[in-house]
Design a protein around this motif. Structure first.
Motif, PDB file in Angstrom:
ATOM      1  N   LEU A 179     -11.656  -0.700   8.055  1.00 23.93           N
ATOM      2  CA  LEU A 179     -10.708  -1.793   7.845  1.00 23.93           C
ATOM      3  C   LEU A 179      -9.404  -1.533   8.605  1.00 23.93           C
ATOM      4  O   LEU A 179      -8.838  -2.444   9.230  1.00 23.93           O
ATOM      5  N   ALA A 180      -8.944  -0.287   8.598  1.00 22.47           N
ATOM      6  CA  ALA A 180      -7.719   0.064   9.314  1.00 22.47           C
ATOM      7  C   ALA A 180      -7.904  -0.107  10.821  1.00 22.47           C
ATOM      8  O   ALA A 180      -7.017  -0.618  11.515  1.00 22.47           O
ATOM      9  N   LEU A 181      -9.061   0.297  11.338  1.00 23.07           N
ATOM     10  CA  LEU A 181      -9.340   0.157  12.762  1.00 23.07           C
ATOM     11  C   LEU A 181      -9.400  -1.311  13.177  1.00 23.07           C
ATOM     12  O   LEU A 181      -8.859  -1.704  14.214  1.00 23.07           O
ATOM     13  N   MET A 182     -10.066  -2.130  12.375  1.00 19.23           N
ATOM     14  CA  MET A 182     -10.150  -3.548  12.685  1.00 19.23           C
ATOM     15  C   MET A 182      -8.781  -4.211  12.623  1.00 19.23           C
ATOM     16  O   MET A 182      -8.449  -5.066  13.458  1.00 19.23           O
ATOM     17  N   SER A 183      -7.969  -3.808  11.661  1.00 16.16           N
ATOM     18  CA  SER A 183      -6.627  -4.367  11.549  1.00 16.16           C
ATOM     19  C   SER A 183      -5.795  -4.028  12.777  1.00 16.16           C
ATOM     20  O   SER A 183      -5.024  -4.851  13.281  1.00 16.16           O
ATOM     21  N   LEU A 184      -5.970  -2.805  13.280  1.00 16.60           N
ATOM     22  CA  LEU A 184      -5.252  -2.372  14.472  1.00 16.60           C
ATOM     23  C   LEU A 184      -5.534  -3.322  15.638  1.00 16.60           C
ATOM     24  O   LEU A 184      -4.619  -3.738  16.357  1.00 16.60           O
ATOM     25  N   CYS A 185      -6.799  -3.669  15.810  1.00 19.45           N
ATOM     26  CA  CYS A 185      -7.195  -4.547  16.927  1.00 19.45           C
ATOM     27  C   CYS A 185      -6.771  -5.995  16.693  1.00 19.45           C
ATOM     28  O   CYS A 185      -6.104  -6.603  17.544  1.00 19.45           O
ATOM     29  N   VAL A 186      -7.174  -6.544  15.558  1.00 16.97           N
ATOM     30  CA  VAL A 186      -6.997  -7.971  15.299  1.00 16.97           C
ATOM     31  C   VAL A 186      -5.528  -8.351  15.155  1.00 16.97           C
ATOM     32  O   VAL A 186      -5.088  -9.404  15.648  1.00 16.97           O
ATOM     33  N   ASP A 187      -4.757  -7.500  14.487  1.00 19.34           N
ATOM     34  CA  ASP A 187      -3.353  -7.845  14.254  1.00 19.34           C
ATOM     35  C   ASP A 187      -2.536  -7.905  15.527  1.00 19.34           C
ATOM     36  O   ASP A 187      -1.432  -8.462  15.529  1.00 19.34           O
ATOM     37  N   THR A 188      -3.063  -7.364  16.619  1.00 16.07           N
ATOM     38  CA  THR A 188      -2.381  -7.492  17.904  1.00 16.07           C
ATOM     39  C   THR A 188      -2.132  -8.963  18.234  1.00 16.07           C
ATOM     40  O   THR A 188      -1.082  -9.326  18.780  1.00 16.07           O
ATOM     41  N   ALA A 189      -3.097  -9.809  17.891  1.00 17.75           N
ATOM     42  CA  ALA A 189      -2.967 -11.241  18.187  1.00 17.75           C
ATOM     43  C   ALA A 189      -1.848 -11.901  17.391  1.00 17.75           C
ATOM     44  O   ALA A 189      -1.320 -12.944  17.806  1.00 17.75           O
ATOM     45  N   ARG A 190      -1.461 -11.319  16.277  1.00 21.02           N
ATOM     46  CA  ARG A 190      -0.438 -11.944  15.437  1.00 21.02           C
ATOM     47  C   ARG A 190       0.962 -11.813  16.048  1.00 21.02           C
ATOM     48  O   ARG A 190       1.823 -12.650  15.804  1.00 21.02           O
ATOM     49  N   TRP A 191       1.176 -10.756  16.831  1.00 19.68           N
ATOM     50  CA  TRP A 191       2.522 -10.523  17.345  1.00 19.68           C
ATOM     51  C   TRP A 191       2.626 -10.529  18.875  1.00 19.68           C
ATOM     52  O   TRP A 191       3.722 -10.674  19.416  1.00 19.68           O
TER      53      TRP A 191
END
Length: 220
Positions: A179-191
């Motif tokens: 979950l932490a790894l996926m958040s690292l990748c996906v959250d890039t799109a948020r900012w």
């Protein structure tokens, strides 16, 4: 095009798998009007939100009449669904191609995190629309898109499990780390914004290093 072909193309010209997948998206045989509608809808949904956007808004931004939009799509929900499905399928393709590189579990996990990060940065506008508006899809469409999301998550979790089983990752809770790894990748799109001081490739390389630290892989 199969994954082996995609990987070969990436290796032949030195581009990452995210760049190859982006080219494949632009080369897909969508009718020109449909592609214009996709781009117009992404802008409209991002600016106004799904519920405040009308089919007339999308058509106007695409340079079409409202009737012209209905030639391609039956509703604005179908437009959102097709954007979400296309985006998620290509994200899955990027992950699968990166995971197929030769090397250790650490090499493959680093490649997946790097390329997923690049993909989400380069497609931040459309990814934000998909993430923010999944609940606006019908239950059937939402289930279909979510199934692909789950497949991406499972692919990353399997890589973590493989590294853990081989004794090269020190992971107490595979699901939490995934979950932490996926958040690292996906959250890039948020900012991420195009004017950001670092390029998607630089961010992807940084996150690949962070990913290996998260799983306790020994330094290279």
């Amino acid at each position: 095009m199969g994954n082996d072909d995609t990987a070969a193309r990436a290796g032949d010209d030195g581009r990452g798998t995210a760049a190859v997948a982006h080219q494949e998206l632009t080369e897909r045989r969508f009718p020109e009007g449909q592609r214009r509608i996709f781009l117009a809808a992404i802008d409209a949904f991002a600016e106004r939100g799904f519920h405040a956007t009308t089919t007339r808004d999308i058509a106007a931004r695409a340079g079409l009449s409202p009737a012209g939009l209905y030639v391609h799509f039956g509703s604005k929900e179908e437009v959102l669904y097709r954007i979400s499905l296309s985006s998620m399928r290509l994200t899955h393709q990027v992950a699968m191609t990166a995971a197929a590189v030769s090397g250790s579990a650490a090499d493959r996990l680093a490649a997946v995190v790097r390329d997923l990060t690049v993909w989400h940065a380069e497609h931040a506008a459309s990814v934000r629309v998909v993430l923010h508006h999944l609940t606006d899809l019908t239950a059937e469409h939402r289930t279909e898109v979510a199934a692909i999301q789950i497949g991406i998550h499972r692919l990353v979790r399997d890589l973590v499990d493989q590294g853990r089983a081989a004794g090269v990752f020190e992971v107490a809770d595979t699901n939490a780390v995934t979950l932490a790894l996926m958040s690292l990748c996906v959250d890039t799109a948020r900012w991420y914004q195009p004017e950001y001081r670092r390029t998607p490739d630089q961010i992807g390389a940084d996150y690949a290093v962070l990913a290996l630290r998260l799983v306790g892989a020994p330094p290279a």
